[in-house]
Design an enzyme around this catalytic site. Structure first.
Site, PDB file in Angstrom:
ATOM      1  N   ASP A 317       0.740  -1.160  -0.066  1.00  0.00           N
ATOM      2  CA  ASP A 317      -0.093   0.150   0.094  1.00  0.00           C
ATOM      3  C   ASP A 317       0.749   1.115   0.029  1.00  0.00           C
ATOM      4  OD1 ASP A 317      -3.250   0.255   0.757  1.00  0.00           O
ATOM      5  OD2 ASP A 317      -2.139   1.954   0.884  1.00  0.00           O
ATOM      6  N   SER A 349       3.976   2.357  -4.321  1.00  0.00           N
ATOM      7  CA  SER A 349       3.112   2.528  -5.334  1.00  0.00           C
ATOM      8  C   SER A 349       3.015   1.404  -6.281  1.00  0.00           C
ATOM      9  CB  SER A 349       3.324   3.856  -5.637  1.00  0.00           C
ATOM     10  OG  SER A 349       2.297   4.270  -6.974  1.00  0.00           O
ATOM     11  N   LYS A 417     -18.908   0.493 -12.595  1.00  0.00           N
ATOM     12  CA  LYS A 417     -18.702   1.638 -13.468  1.00  0.00           C
ATOM     13  C   LYS A 417     -17.760   1.694 -14.708  1.00  0.00           C
ATOM     14  CE  LYS A 417     -19.521   4.507  -9.324  1.00  0.00           C
ATOM     15  NZ  LYS A 417     -19.989   3.234  -8.558  1.00  0.00           N
ATOM     16  N   LYS A 429     -10.805   2.352 -15.641  1.00  0.00           N
ATOM     17  CA  LYS A 429     -11.078   0.689 -15.103  1.00  0.00           C
ATOM     18  C   LYS A 429     -11.177  -0.256 -16.158  1.00  0.00           C
ATOM     19  CE  LYS A 429     -10.901  -0.571 -11.379  1.00  0.00           C
ATOM     20  NZ  LYS A 429      -9.397  -1.124 -10.784  1.00  0.00           N
ATOM     21  N   ASN A 455     -21.561  -1.171  -5.842  1.00  0.00           N
ATOM     22  CA  ASN A 455     -21.022  -0.358  -4.714  1.00  0.00           C
ATOM     23  C   ASN A 455     -21.163  -1.295  -3.574  1.00  0.00           C
ATOM     24  OD1 ASN A 455     -21.392   2.799  -5.350  1.00  0.00           O
ATOM     25  ND2 ASN A 455     -22.735   1.420  -6.566  1.00  0.00           N
ATOM     26  N   LEU A 457     -21.066  -1.681   0.563  1.00  0.00           N
ATOM     27  CA  LEU A 457     -21.751  -1.133   1.681  1.00  0.00           C
ATOM     28  C   LEU A 457     -20.864  -0.977   2.842  1.00  0.00           C
ATOM     29  CD1 LEU A 457     -25.345  -2.993   1.929  1.00  0.00           C
ATOM     30  CD2 LEU A 457     -24.982  -0.441   1.526  1.00  0.00           C
ATOM     31  N   ARG A 554     -23.163  14.346  -9.824  1.00  0.00           N
ATOM     32  CA  ARG A 554     -21.747  14.928  -9.391  1.00  0.00           C
ATOM     33  C   ARG A 554     -20.869  14.712 -10.825  1.00  0.00           C
ATOM     34  NH1 ARG A 554     -20.167  11.681  -4.216  1.00  0.00           N
ATOM     35  NH2 ARG A 554     -21.044  10.153  -5.535  1.00  0.00           N
ATOM     36  N   GLU A 557     -21.167  11.278 -12.889  1.00  0.00           N
ATOM     37  CA  GLU A 557     -21.961  10.371 -12.202  1.00  0.00           C
ATOM     38  C   GLU A 557     -23.281  10.160 -13.437  1.00  0.00           C
ATOM     39  OE1 GLU A 557     -23.290   9.660  -7.592  1.00  0.00           O
ATOM     40  OE2 GLU A 557     -23.677  11.466  -8.662  1.00  0.00           O
TER      41      GLU A 557
END
Length: 656
Positions: A317, A349, A417, A429, A455, A457, A554, A557
């Site tokens: 990370d 990275s 997405k 992506k 998405n 939760l 947004r 979106e």
């Protein structure tokens, strides 16, 4: 006068514990003296009697020895307001011993008192000492019950009874009813609390000013649990729950840990059941790396991977704090489970090509779960060059390093997405998916697959934590559009899907989950408001508690998300996982786009980046405006400079 006594009594209750114990001992000795005097008066039938020296000595000895007995029996260790059966028996024993002392003193001293005095004394002392404590306990409980929230416990089983016992020793909640589906329990009374039918809940809430409903059904099925929650939606109560039965069995929680409704209950469907044999296939006994290990999905992947016992687990990370946090948690998990797995935290990275190559080769990585990515749609719109560089080239470098190091399986964590994207994040992506698909067609031994889901939760970017925070602040809840819908899944569910896909893939696969019907965000917001005990304030209910504001979509979106580019879908053997067959260009063409994209990202040329993505990614159209902060600032500076030149040198410009 009575108010002065009550005030003095309340002040005494606020004294330090050791002072209260001394005062209580003195009060008990007064009750001992009073019981002896009253016993003689009752036996003689008059209060006009003389007491000799021997009788006074007997009484003094009884008081002193009784004080010692009461102290040794621990009568002053118990808190009166929590006094239970054990403390009551201690009082009976103490008074009985005191009576025996009194009887012995009378017998050996030949005191001139009635022989039945000890028996009358025993009854009176028990009444004074025990009754005094019961009065204090009743006063305190009445005071607490008047000030605490009235609650209903839904579930009169073992968990409900344990919860009742725990709540009765606190001053936060007052259980007034049990609710249970079992007809045999209905109309019965458990520890002073009546059990009622579920049909009576709405009436009881209105009649008794109930503020919360506590679900104490950890072992009930998910479907039944959601039915109960749906029946409570719309009622003016805050619905909370005890932990799941699995957490209780594993010792991760106890029944008294009341918490908000679980995310699975908000989801409205059963989680996808995992197949352990699929999860273990690419993990057990292998060297596994998770990129983005400190993120929401990456950290859950690490937790579940540990349970499948890899030989080594590498955590990569770029965030030092996120890496430190997940490493500490995983080491605690290893200690508690008794596992011996080498855990290796690595800062770095995925855009650092040399470091990625060195890590894969040095540790001889066999399985890679590539979760490192920028996934927040508006933030990537504001940082286009960096978002594309991380999502696309981070994947390119990791995938190529995996091939060079002989990695067996490479799993890309993707998103819904990526399907016909309207934003840079989704397009980046999808291009990352195409890179993995293209590399599958080249001659190498690394098996590539991608997992695409909706998405999550409870993740850092999820709408559910935002809604909960806004509800705590009494609103308003912000929803982008009244018709916006999303597919949802839980973090553990998403991680399980990723791990299972690594075993199902044959090369170049795009896996999607049968996620049921999409959830309308407005409905989710209303549901959370109702389950928190509030009402929605709108035109139909202007006196409601919390309003919902629509802020507009947004940047990047869209209203609806999709999981598939086409309709060509095949099964995988797992009832809830599908394999999408999607076309992609040859790797030579993809590399041409990547070469141009690399230079554009280096130069932060957002217009050219967008142009390449429009050409490369199928369905990427309708992207409105450019929001990258650096690019906008550069454009403003360029326009300002051009304007200044025209103003300062008008003749030179004319001559030219």
């Amino acid at each position: 006068m009575s108010s002065s006594l009550v005030l003095a009594f309340e002040k005494m209750l606020e004294l330090p514990r050791n002072i209260k114990q001394i005062l209580l001992l003195l009060l008990d000795m007064f009750f001992v003296c009073a019981a002896m005097w009253a016993a003689i008066a009752m036996r003689l039938g008059t209060v006009d009697f003389n007491i000799g020296v021997i009788e006074i000595v007997c009484a003094a000895a009884t008081v002193v020895i009784s004080a010692i007995i009461f102290l040794r029996l621990g009568l002053y260790r118990a808190v009166i307001r929590f006094m239970g059966q054990q403390a009551a028996w201690a009082i009976v024993r103490g008074v009985s011993y005191s009576t025996m002392v009194l009887g012995a003193c009378i017998f050996f001293s030949q005191a001139h008192v009635p022989r039945s005095l000890p028996f009358v004394y025993w009854a009176l002392a028990l009444l004074f000492i025990g009754g005094g404590r019961m009065v204090v306990r009743a006063y305190y409980q009445d005071k607490v019950l008047f000030a605490t929230d009235k609650v209903i416990i839904y579930g009169a089983g073992e968990s409900g009874r344990q919860l009742l016992t725990a709540l009765s020793h606190g001053d936060q909640f007052r259980p007034v009813f049990f609710v249970d589906d079992n007809a045999k329990l209905q109309h019965s009374v458990i520890n002073g609390v009546q059990v009622v039918k579920p049909q009576d809940v709405e009436k009881l809430i209105a009649e008794h000013d109930i503020s919360q409903v506590l679900l104490a059904m950890p072992s009930v099925s998910g479907e039944r649990r959601r039915e109960i929650i749906n029946s409570l939606v719309g009622l003016p109560v805050y619905v909370r729950t005890v932990p799941k039965f699995s957490d209780l069995l594993l010792g991760k929680a106890n029944v008294t840990q009341i918490q908000d409704i679980e995310l699975e209950d908000l989801l409205g469907r059963d989680p996808v059941p995992p197949h352990p044999e699929l999860i273990d296939r690419c993990i057990t006994g292998k060297v596994v790396m998770v990129t983005g290990a400190g993120g929401s999905i990456g950290s859950e992947l690490c937790r579940q991977i540990l349970l499948s016992k890899p030989r080594e687990l590498l955590l990569l990370d770029i965030s030092e704090y996120a890496l430190y946090k997940i490493e500490r948690e995983l080491r605690d998990l290893l200690r508690s489970s008794g596992l011996e797995i080498e855990l290796i935290p690595l800062l770095g990275s995925v855009q650092d090509k040399r470091r990625i190559e060195r890590l894969f080769t040095t540790f001889e990585v066999q399985t890679v779960y590539h979760a490192a990515a920028y996934k927040h749609v508006p933030l990537v719109e504001y940082n286009i060059a960096e978002g594309v560089a991380n999502n696309v080239f981070g994947t390119v470098y990791a995938a190529e390093a995996a091939i060079d190091a002989g990695v067996e399986t490479f799993v890309l964590v993707s998103t819904d997405k990526a399907v016909r994207p309207t934003n840079i994040m989704g397009a980046s992506k999808r291009l990352a998916e195409m890179v993995c698909q293209g590399l599958t067609g080249t001659e190498n031994n690394t098996r590539f697959c991608m997992v695409r889901f909706g998405n999550v939760l409870g993740s850092s970017g999820s709408v559910v934590p935002l809604f909960r925070e806004q509800i705590r602040a009494h609103g308003p809840l912000t929803v982008t559009h009244s018709e916006v819908t999303r597919y949802f899944m839980t973090i553990p569910e998403a991680a399980q899907l990723v791990l299972q896909a690594s075993a199902l893939g044959i090369g170049g696969d795009v896996f999607v989950l049968d996620m049921g019907d999409p959830v309308r965000i407005l409905d989710l917001a209303k549901r959370m408001i109702h389950l928190s005990g509030y009402s929605v304030r709108d035109e139909d209910n202007p006196q409601g508690d919390i309003s919902i504001q629509f802020t507009g979509l947004r940047p990047g979106e869209k209203l609806f998300e999709e999981l598939l580019l086409g309709t060509n879908v095949t099964g995988t053997g797992h009832p809830m996982i599908m394999r999408a067959v999607e076309e992609y260009p040859p790797m030579e063409e993809i590399r041409g786009w990547l070469d141009n994209l690399k230079s554009n990202c280096d130069e932060m040329d957002c217009e050219s980046i967008k142009a390449i993505l429009l050409k490369a990614v199928s369905g990427f159209e309708g992207h409105q405006g450019m929001h990258d902060h650096v690019w906008k600032k550069q454009m403003m500076g360029s326009q300002s400079e051009s304007s200044n030149v025209q103003m300062l040198f008008p003749m030179r410009s004319a001559d030219n």
